[in-house]
Design a protein around this motif. Structure first.
Motif, PDB file in Angstrom:
ATOM      1  N   ALA A 268      70.915  19.015  52.328  1.00 38.50           N
ATOM      2  CA  ALA A 268      71.848  20.063  52.753  1.00 38.50           C
ATOM      3  C   ALA A 268      72.579  20.673  51.557  1.00 38.50           C
ATOM      4  CB  ALA A 268      72.854  19.471  53.741  1.00 38.50           C
ATOM      5  N   GLU A 269      72.990  19.840  50.610  1.00 38.52           N
ATOM      6  CA  GLU A 269      73.677  20.354  49.427  1.00 38.52           C
ATOM      7  C   GLU A 269      72.753  21.248  48.607  1.00 38.52           C
ATOM      8  OE1 GLU A 269      75.629  18.704  45.249  1.00 38.52           O
ATOM      9  OE2 GLU A 269      75.121  17.290  46.850  1.00 38.52           O
ATOM     10  N   THR A 270      71.515  20.830  48.433  1.00 31.70           N
ATOM     11  CA  THR A 270      70.561  21.608  47.640  1.00 31.70           C
ATOM     12  C   THR A 270      70.265  22.949  48.294  1.00 31.70           C
ATOM     13  OG1 THR A 270      69.557  19.553  46.844  1.00 31.70           O
ATOM     14  CG2 THR A 270      68.271  21.577  46.584  1.00 31.70           C
ATOM     15  N   ILE A 271      70.076  22.928  49.604  1.00 31.80           N
ATOM     16  CA  ILE A 271      69.809  24.179  50.333  1.00 31.80           C
ATOM     17  C   ILE A 271      71.021  25.102  50.262  1.00 31.80           C
ATOM     18  CG2 ILE A 271      69.381  25.135  52.628  1.00 31.80           C
ATOM     19  CD1 ILE A 271      67.780  22.485  53.164  1.00 31.80           C
ATOM     20  N   SER A 272      72.220  24.543  50.427  1.00 30.87           N
ATOM     21  CA  SER A 272      73.437  25.351  50.349  1.00 30.87           C
ATOM     22  C   SER A 272      73.611  25.953  48.955  1.00 30.87           C
ATOM     23  CB  SER A 272      74.648  24.492  50.710  1.00 30.87           C
ATOM     24  OG  SER A 272      75.850  25.221  50.599  1.00 30.87           O
ATOM     25  N   ARG A 273      73.367  25.120  47.932  1.00 27.59           N
ATOM     26  CA  ARG A 273      73.512  25.615  46.565  1.00 27.59           C
ATOM     27  C   ARG A 273      72.503  26.744  46.293  1.00 27.59           C
ATOM     28  NH1 ARG A 273      76.344  22.899  43.103  1.00 27.59           N
ATOM     29  NH2 ARG A 273      76.031  20.906  44.171  1.00 27.59           N
ATOM     30  N   HIS A 436      79.129  19.027  51.521  1.00 33.89           N
ATOM     31  CA  HIS A 436      77.876  18.259  51.520  1.00 33.89           C
ATOM     32  C   HIS A 436      77.872  17.242  50.378  1.00 33.89           C
ATOM     33  CE1 HIS A 436      76.015  20.484  54.724  1.00 33.89           C
ATOM     34  NE2 HIS A 436      76.130  21.639  54.097  1.00 33.89           N
ATOM     35  N   ASN A 437      78.444  17.611  49.235  1.00 31.84           N
ATOM     36  CA  ASN A 437      78.515  16.677  48.113  1.00 31.84           C
ATOM     37  C   ASN A 437      79.444  15.516  48.422  1.00 31.84           C
ATOM     38  OD1 ASN A 437      79.861  16.047  45.116  1.00 31.84           O
ATOM     39  ND2 ASN A 437      77.646  16.368  45.118  1.00 31.84           N
ATOM     40  N   PHE A 438      80.530  15.786  49.151  1.00 32.54           N
ATOM     41  CA  PHE A 438      81.395  14.688  49.619  1.00 32.54           C
ATOM     42  C   PHE A 438      80.560  13.669  50.401  1.00 32.54           C
ATOM     43  CE2 PHE A 438      85.584  17.364  50.069  1.00 32.54           C
ATOM     44  CZ  PHE A 438      85.693  17.426  48.690  1.00 32.54           C
ATOM     45  N   ARG A 440      77.385  13.115  50.267  1.00 32.52           N
ATOM     46  CA  ARG A 440      76.441  12.446  49.364  1.00 32.52           C
ATOM     47  C   ARG A 440      77.120  11.284  48.642  1.00 32.52           C
ATOM     48  NH1 ARG A 440      73.271  15.793  44.604  1.00 32.52           N
ATOM     49  NH2 ARG A 440      72.373  14.029  43.462  1.00 32.52           N
ATOM     50  N   LEU A 441      78.281  11.529  48.081  1.00 31.20           N
ATOM     51  CA  LEU A 441      78.991  10.489  47.346  1.00 31.20           C
ATOM     52  C   LEU A 441      79.352   9.325  48.258  1.00 31.20           C
ATOM     53  CD1 LEU A 441      80.524   9.342  44.907  1.00 31.20           C
ATOM     54  CD2 LEU A 441      82.479  10.749  45.587  1.00 31.20           C
ATOM     55  N   ARG A 442      79.853   9.624  49.447  1.00 33.42           N
ATOM     56  CA  ARG A 442      80.327   8.545  50.330  1.00 33.42           C
ATOM     57  C   ARG A 442      79.168   7.744  50.910  1.00 33.42           C
ATOM     58  NH1 ARG A 442      85.102  12.611  51.763  1.00 33.42           N
ATOM     59  NH2 ARG A 442      86.686  11.644  50.440  1.00 33.42           N
ATOM     60  N   ALA A 443      78.019   8.373  51.044  1.00 39.97           N
ATOM     61  CA  ALA A 443      76.847   7.611  51.466  1.00 39.97           C
ATOM     62  C   ALA A 443      76.435   6.624  50.385  1.00 39.97           C
ATOM     63  CB  ALA A 443      75.700   8.561  51.798  1.00 39.97           C
ATOM     64  N   LEU A 444      76.438   7.061  49.144  1.00 44.81           N
ATOM     65  CA  LEU A 444      76.064   6.172  48.048  1.00 44.81           C
ATOM     66  C   LEU A 444      77.058   5.020  47.910  1.00 44.81           C
ATOM     67  CD1 LEU A 444      74.936   8.754  45.336  1.00 44.81           C
ATOM     68  CD2 LEU A 444      73.500   7.231  46.677  1.00 44.81           C
ATOM     69  N   VAL A 470      74.302   9.850  41.544  1.00 45.72           N
ATOM     70  CA  VAL A 470      75.426  10.741  41.885  1.00 45.72           C
ATOM     71  C   VAL A 470      75.225  12.137  41.294  1.00 45.72           C
ATOM     72  CG1 VAL A 470      77.921  11.088  41.652  1.00 45.72           C
ATOM     73  CG2 VAL A 470      77.025   8.842  42.310  1.00 45.72           C
ATOM     74  N   PRO A 471      74.915  12.315  39.999  1.00 40.65           N
ATOM     75  CA  PRO A 471      74.959  11.372  38.876  1.00 40.65           C
ATOM     76  C   PRO A 471      76.403  11.201  38.384  1.00 40.65           C
ATOM     77  CG  PRO A 471      74.276  13.519  38.087  1.00 40.65           C
ATOM     78  CD  PRO A 471      74.462  13.664  39.579  1.00 40.65           C
ATOM     79  N   MET A 472      76.616  10.097  37.645  1.00 41.28           N
ATOM     80  CA  MET A 472      77.958   9.746  37.184  1.00 41.28           C
ATOM     81  C   MET A 472      77.834   9.133  35.795  1.00 41.28           C
ATOM     82  SD  MET A 472      80.514   7.008  39.085  1.00 41.28           S
ATOM     83  CE  MET A 472      80.816   8.036  40.532  1.00 41.28           C
ATOM     84  N   ASP A 473      78.848   9.354  34.952  1.00 37.69           N
ATOM     85  CA  ASP A 473      78.807   8.750  33.626  1.00 37.69           C
ATOM     86  C   ASP A 473      78.994   7.240  33.729  1.00 37.69           C
ATOM     87  OD1 ASP A 473      81.919   8.096  32.804  1.00 37.69           O
ATOM     88  OD2 ASP A 473      81.755   9.830  34.141  1.00 37.69           O
TER      89      ASP A 473
END
Length: 562
Positions: A268-273, A436-438, A440-444, A470-473
């Motif tokens: 969903a995030e990718t399609i929205s972006r 949608h990114n929210f 994604r993060l909460r699922a991970l 995520v990606p995350m540092d």
């Protein structure tokens, strides 16, 4: 008196005994629970309260808890109506949480970040409510600042015995320059307190700053010889799910559901972006004043949408959720907790306040979202504000207090998707992508939280998982996963709770048919927002499926993993 009248009188007495026990436990808990950096479980403390983290007081709490448990187990509510049985189970969950904190997590002797929270967190908490600072609050400020040196010594003694190395390193990094930061906080507060309090705080601050600096130096020097992370293990985690969170799902099912939600969110995030690729980002607010003004207008917009679409009742008496600029006395120690004042049961009609930093390109994740569209904060923290205010007014006292984060955080995370689906962000393409990114993060977070707790992931595997997906540092991933090791069950709460709410909603739609009302459903959900969804399902639909799974786990005191 007839047999029926005798039975009714007996049931009434049991109900009264349960209510009394609940009130006594709540009062005990307010005085004896540890301080939390989370905003949902905050409670009003007795005057002069400071956390107690020494082994003697912990042992005293164990003995006192045993007395409450004995009374709770002796209260037979099987003949009472379902709402009363729900209240009894809520109290059982609250009692089980105390055992979980004292004897499984043992953060009071293992976790340097948690101990920093006990040392300096009460100072932070007393600064959260906006001015004026009344006499009682001023007296408490003097008390908690004066208690810092002794608390530091006790924290070091605890960590010498049982400390975890990774958490000590995280705490040391958080405490960089803490002596001068605390001095700045005290200095900025001077203008808001009377002369006697200002003098007392100025006298106590040097010793407090010196003790905290010594604590930070000790952590940095000693971390290498402290112990490894302690994983609670699958059996203990299942015990937590069944007896504290009152969740009937198996850990592996939680992970599978989270991975499915993660994939859905990524798509969903990718399609929205992609859909909005030609649209420029919303601009940052010009300054804090502009962000505060935009948030006030946005909060009114959200409330209007709830009413217009028949989603959630918004009576005029329901307090507001507001942004405000960081006070100078709070900003230097903002790392100690969620920087908002959601008030408490006695002041639930007062507006909730969330402090926001100066808008800038480089801001933490959620602050950055709010600086471009404050509705992104309103749909989560604003949902907390309304849910807590409504729950604090619940006619059943047992339901007015926090039990476990799954219900509260689940409602707020569910509300994010509800507002997206209801059209709140139709005018803001990039905000749609962010929601949608929210997700994604909460699922991970569920995947990492549950797999760390059950031993499927080691710390390095969890860090790598976040860095890749995520990606995350790596430093941020290390800090986040270290917290999960110390507080299993918290990070999973958002998505697990949301999925339970959506299952309840779907089943209620089928059960009620044409009589189903979204407004009535949400009004009940928010009012009972402190009640685990498994119990709401039993009460709302008469469905004991989840409750039967909880019962099959046995008596929590007899099955305790310790």
């Amino acid at each position: 008196m007839s047999a029926h009248e005798t039975n009714v009188a007996g049931m009434a007495q049991i109900d009264a005994d349960l209510a009394r026990l609940g009130t006594e436990f709540r009062q005990w808990r307010a005085a004896n629970s540890f301080r939390t950096s989370d905003d949902i479980p905050r409670v009003e403390r007795p005057a002069g309260w400071v956390p107690r983290i020494d082994p003697v007081s912990v042992e005293e709490r164990r003995r006192e808890l045993a007395g409450f448990v004995e009374q709770w187990r002796a209260t037979d509510v099987s003949g009472l109506p379902i709402p009363d049985q729900v209240d009894h189970r809520l109290l059982g969950s609250a009692l089980a949480r105390v055992r979980w904190e004292l004897d499984v997590l043992r953060n009071w002797e293992r976790d340097a970040v948690f101990l920093t929270s006990q040392i300096l967190g009460p100072w932070f908490d007393l600064l959260l409510a906006p001015p004026p600072f009344g006499a009682a609050r001023q007296a408490d400020l003097v008390t908690v600042l004066g208690a810092v040196p002794q608390a530091v010594e006790q924290a070091i003694a605890n960590l010498e015995r049982a400390g975890v190395a990774t958490l000590a390193r995280v705490a040391a990094a958080e405490l960089a320059s803490i002596g001068s930061r605390l001095a700045g906080s005290v200095s900025a507060l001077t203008a808001h307190v009377d002369a006697a309090t200002a003098t007392a705080l100025a006298a106590a601050q040097p010793a407090a700053s010196a003790a905290l600096t010594r604590y930070a130096q000790w952590l940095e020097a000693s971390a290498g010889r402290l112990g490894p992370e302690v994983v609670v293990g699958r059996d203990a985690f299942v015990w937590y799910l069944r007896h504290v969170a009152l969740v009937a799902t198996e850990p592996e099912e939680l992970v599978r559901a989270a991975l499915q939600e993660y994939r859905r969110a990524v798509a969903a995030e990718t399609i929205s972006r992609n859909r909005h690729r030609a649209v420029t980002d919303a601009p940052l607010a010009a300054d804090v004043a502009a962000e505060v003004a935009a948030q006030a207008a946005a909060e009114a917009e959200v409330r209007a949408l709830y009413e217009r679409e028949g989603l959630l009742s918004q009576p005029e008496s329901l307090r507001r959720y507001r942004f405000a600029e960081y006070p100078a006395y709070l900003e230097p120690i903002a790392f100690l907790g969620v920087t908002d004042d959601l008030t408490n049961e006695r002041s639930r009609e007062g507006d909730a306040v969330s402090y926001v930093p100066v808008p800038a390109v480089e801001l933490p994740y959620f602050d950055a979202a709010n600086a471009r569209d404050p509705r992104l904060g309103i749909i989560h923290e604003g949902a907390h504000s309304q849910q807590l205010a409504l729950s604090w007014g619940h006619p059943r006292a047992m339901r007015r207090q926090y039990v476990d984060s799954v219900a509260n955080e689940g409602i707020a995370h569910y509300n994010e998707e509800l507002m997206l689906d209801a059209g709140l962000f139709d005018d803001a393409p990039h905000s749609q992508t962010i929601v949608h990114n929210f997700m994604r993060l909460r699922a991970l977070r569920v995947v990492v939280d549950v797999n760390l707790a059950t031993g499927v992931f080691g710390l390095d595997e969890a860090i790598d998982f976040f860095v890749r997906l995520v990606p995350m540092d790596a430093p941020t991933a290390t800090e986040e996963t270290s917290y999960y090791v110390a507080t299993p069950g918290l990070a999973m709460a958002y998505l697990v709770g949301k999925l339970e709410v959506k299952r309840l909603l779907a089943d209620a739609v089928v059960a009620r048919g044409d009589d189903f009302s979204l407004r009535e459903f949400h009004d009940s959900l928010w009012l009972n927002g402190n009640v685990p969804v498994s119990l709401q399902r039993w009460e709302l639909l008469g469905d004991r499926g989840d409750v039967d799974v909880l019962d099959a786990a046995g008596d929590w005191a007899e099955t305790f993993p310790g």
